[in-house]
Design an enzyme around this catalytic site. Structure first.
Site: not given
Ligand code: GLU
Length: 475
Positions: A249-250
């Protein structure tokens, strides 16, 4: 004819997960002499941006994932989507739901309070004409919902995961296919409906996408059936996981193809690595391959069901391999602008000299940018590091360097002439060869680590730098 598609939403830059899905689609299409199409899913008007579309197309191109036909823009097809919704309404397979946001929230809270999974309870599925008319008179807005039979079992044979079965009751109740709008209109059509319309219109034969879409596939299969459309085959590819085993994820810092590009990874290495994220090459095939080579053997039977953990070491190794394969001419072409940015002056050195430098540092590069650090001591006289300073204090070190300095020729120096000079200097200073070699490395490169010493020395000699660097260590 195999026809597959990538359907990115232009709400951000090209994500590594989307790029990996693109790779698998591309490989499958090329393997079967089929077509790889693009559909830009730009129906989210607020979040979709043309610059993201541009970034996605450019990133795919950079990776070597060429597509066929002009990309389709989903937003241009909205009338078709609305007509399809109307068709479902007319057939009684969809209906208007007047439930307000507040009512739906209250419904979900009550379900959770009684420990039930939250779902739409199909409350407006069977409204009478009078009830509907009353809501309309009240001025209520309506969504359009597609009927999902709780008793249904939805089955398909997934190309990666094998036989799949999903219970209709687990799909959350009748699904919204058009957003809330005045009841005489059809609001914005939503993802599952739109994807089915477009995949069918584009003649997509195989839908290849991440496993986070499995529940959507179950819903979409019901829509294919309701609309009497030919169902494609489905392949759900494993998610990309971070090193802790959670979905990338980010928060993991690098998620966009841009990030990897900015860090100096080559397109070839990244495309190769993404292929290995979930697919393993058949026995006898190396892990370093081109997309074209992979396309000759790619199939879903070698795609894992389990999530694919991101492995930086492997990506780095592949990138190093790609850089070594480039050859010194190509490497030089790519390094020159980086050297110039770093303030080095390759233009003052001959091309032959620059090529030799590339040959020297090439094998130890992981990222292209490493070629800046590693070339630096050849362009700029380095400070002496502590290890080099310590080496100069070894008994006989300075004497041996001094003796070598006296032996340095004015003109060019070749490998064959250089070796006897070392032996002579050692003899006159009475030190072992190792002492002189280490000291010479320290004097020339400022530290005791680095590329091949003889080659480094000869390169520096060509620039008249060896004598100056040795001299400064003698005082
Ligand atoms: N726009 C969707 C996404 O980016 C497409 C999913 C699909 O392939 O159907 O996740």
């Amino acid at each position: 004819m195999v026809r597959v598609r990538l359907a990115p939403s232009p709400t951000g830059t090209l994500h590594i997960g989307t790029a990996r899905t693109a790779v698998f689609n591309w490989l499958f299409a090329r393997r079967h002499g089929g077509q790889f199409l693009l559909r830009i899913e730009d129906t989210d008007k607020e979040r979709s941006k043309p610059e993201f579309t541009e970034n996605i197309l450019e990133g795919l191109q950079w990776l070597g994932l060429s597509w066929d036909e002009e990309p389709i823009h989903q937003s241009a097809r909205v009338e078709h989507h609305r007509q399809t919704i109307q068709q479902l309404l007319d057939a009684g397979l969809a209906y208007r739901c007047f439930a307000s946001e507040d009512e739906l929230t209250a419904m979900r809270e009550a379900q959770m309070a009684s420990k039930q999974a939250p779902r739409y309870d199909n409350r407006h599925r069977h409204l009478s004409a009078e009830q509907q008319a009353a809501f309309v008179t009240e001025g209520r807005m309506a969504t359009v919902r597609f009927r999902i039979d709780d008793q249904r079992s939805i089955e398909w044979k997934d190309l990666v995961r094998g036989p799949m079965r999903w219970a209709g009751a687990d799909l959350g109740g009748d699904m919204v296919i058009a957003r809330r709008a005045p009841a005489d209109q059809i609001g914005d059509p939503l993802y599952n409906l739109v994807v089915v319309c477009d995949d069918a219109a584009m003649g997509i034969t195989h839908v290849i996408r991440g496993e986070d879409h499995i529940a959507n596939t179950a819903k979409q299969l019901l829509l294919y059936e309701a609309l009497g459309l030919q169902q494609p085959e489905f392949a759900h590819t494993p998610l990309i996981l971070n090193q802790a085993g959670r979905k990338l994820s980010k928060r993991d810092g690098v998620t966009s193809v841009n990030d990897f590009r900015g860090m100096g990874y080559t397109a070839d290495a990244l495309a190769n690595y993404m292929t290995l994220l979930g697919w393993s090459p058949p026995e006898g095939m190396e892990e370093r391959f081109s997309l074209t080579q992979a396309a000759e053997v790619f199939g879903f039977e070698r795609v894992n069901k389990a999530g694919a953990r991101f492995d930086w070491d492997k990506l780095n190794w592949l990138n190093g391999q790609v850089l070594h394969e480039l050859g010194r001419e190509e490497l030089l072409k790519r390094l020159i602008p980086l050297w110039q940015d770093a303030g080095f002056a390759p233009a003052e050195c001959s091309e032959a000299w620059c090529l030799q430098l590339c040959e020297l540092i090439g094998p130890s590069l992981t990222l292209l940018a490493d070629g800046v650090d590693q070339a630096k001591p050849f362009f700029v006289r380095p400070e002496l590091q502590d290890d080099a300073k310590g080496q100069l204090e070894v008994p006989g070190a300075r004497e041996a360097l001094g003796a070598l300095l006296k032996l340095l020729p004015e003109g060019p120096l070749g490998a064959e002439e250089a070796k006897p000079l070392l032996a002579q200097a050692c003899e006159s200073a009475g030190v072992k060869k190792g002492v002189l070699m280490k000291s010479l490395r320290g004097a020339l490169l400022g530290q005791l680590q680095g590329p091949d010493l003889m080659d480094s020395w000869l390169l520096l000699h060509t620039r008249g730098e060896d004598g100056a660097r040795i001299s400064r260590c003698l005082g």
